[in-house]
Write a protein that holds these residues in place. Sequence first.
Motif, PDB file in Angstrom:
ATOM      1  N   HIS A   1       6.455  -7.071  -5.329  1.00  0.00           N
ATOM      2  CA  HIS A   1       7.317  -7.018  -4.239  1.00  0.00           C
ATOM      3  C   HIS A   1       7.921  -5.912  -3.966  1.00  0.00           C
ATOM      4  CE1 HIS A   1       9.665  -8.717  -1.038  1.00  0.00           C
ATOM      5  NE2 HIS A   1      10.802  -8.689  -1.815  1.00  0.00           N
ATOM      6  N   LYS A   2       8.752  -5.465  -4.995  1.00  0.00           N
ATOM      7  CA  LYS A   2       9.763  -4.350  -4.988  1.00  0.00           C
ATOM      8  C   LYS A   2       9.234  -2.889  -4.424  1.00  0.00           C
ATOM      9  CE  LYS A   2      13.668  -6.310  -7.692  1.00  0.00           C
ATOM     10  NZ  LYS A   2      14.551  -5.820  -8.846  1.00  0.00           N
ATOM     11  N   PHE A   3       7.938  -2.851  -5.094  1.00  0.00           N
ATOM     12  CA  PHE A   3       7.198  -1.753  -4.522  1.00  0.00           C
ATOM     13  C   PHE A   3       6.859  -1.465  -3.092  1.00  0.00           C
ATOM     14  CE2 PHE A   3       3.115   0.567  -4.067  1.00  0.00           C
ATOM     15  CZ  PHE A   3       3.350   1.668  -4.512  1.00  0.00           C
ATOM     16  N   TYR A   4       6.291  -2.931  -2.563  1.00  0.00           N
ATOM     17  CA  TYR A   4       5.942  -3.045  -1.383  1.00  0.00           C
ATOM     18  C   TYR A   4       7.154  -2.694  -0.472  1.00  0.00           C
ATOM     19  CZ  TYR A   4       4.717  -5.048   3.136  1.00  0.00           C
ATOM     20  OH  TYR A   4       4.537  -5.244   4.413  1.00  0.00           O
ATOM     21  N   VAL A   5       8.405  -3.010  -0.657  1.00  0.00           N
ATOM     22  CA  VAL A   5       9.708  -2.915  -0.116  1.00  0.00           C
ATOM     23  C   VAL A   5      10.131  -1.522  -0.035  1.00  0.00           C
ATOM     24  CG1 VAL A   5      12.230  -3.531   0.114  1.00  0.00           C
ATOM     25  CG2 VAL A   5      10.400  -5.148  -0.156  1.00  0.00           C
TER      26      VAL A   5
END
Length: 286
Positions: free
Chosen positions: A23-27
């Motif tokens: 999720h953090k990578f996507y953000v």
Amino acid sequence: MIMKEMKMFYMRRERREWLIERHKFYVDQSISRVIRQFDDIANESRRFMKEEGWLLAIIKVPLVGDRNDYIMDLEMEAVSEGRERNMLLEEMRTQAILNIVVGMYHEWDKSLRRFVSSECILNFGEGVCEKDVWGADFRAIEGLLESMIPGIRDKDYFRRIDACRLISNVYKHGEGKALEDLRVRFPEYLGDPYRGVGYGCPSPELFDHSNLCVSEEQFIVLAGAITDFWSKFPEFVFYRSLDDLPTWFVKAASCERRGDDDSGAIDVSLVLGWGGWGRLFRWVPA
């Protein structure tokens, strides 16, 4: 008889870390690769006005009448071209962030259903209730989450995830109940904070789906809500009885729902004191 608690869901540390990191990578990548591209809209528009804007003005404005009037008309047309480009870029930024929010929400939804489905396979066997989990509407999944995490509906991070759901539905479908709910519960996502169009207006009922907008700051808050959800999800989820589970889930997972032949099956609740858990967990001798 003491009712035995049953462990139904297990959030493994590796799964939790993988979900959060993904999720953090996507953000992070969405901000750096997409949103950052719109940081210099005003200067880009001014440069465009002084260069391409003048060329377009020369093409559009006919050379008639007084020369001074012609120069003034060219300047006005160049300024108009610059403003139009600025408006189009701002609208593109709005659409880009909305697309990112929609993608983020749907990835969360799929990750949650994938987790529940995989735990069902471990508990009840493959092909038992996965279709019901994937086919359940949001309110059914919300009810299951409430049974896992009592009071989750009132937690701020889950309210923001619900805002993502409404934003996604309004973005996809336009007018409808989702827009009505957004007006009442999350009016801050109607209006355009970049241009000050309607933003902070005390009458959000005047807005329609075309006023849907999420600023970068709001996107970061929404993204943080999903991080909080996975971070705070309990490692183990225990239930004291079937009554603590949503009816649809019990029906989907039960032996009656599966149409199992109970001949020769041993109701483990009679042996281990599991009460009604025998509806879900049966042992059939080989």
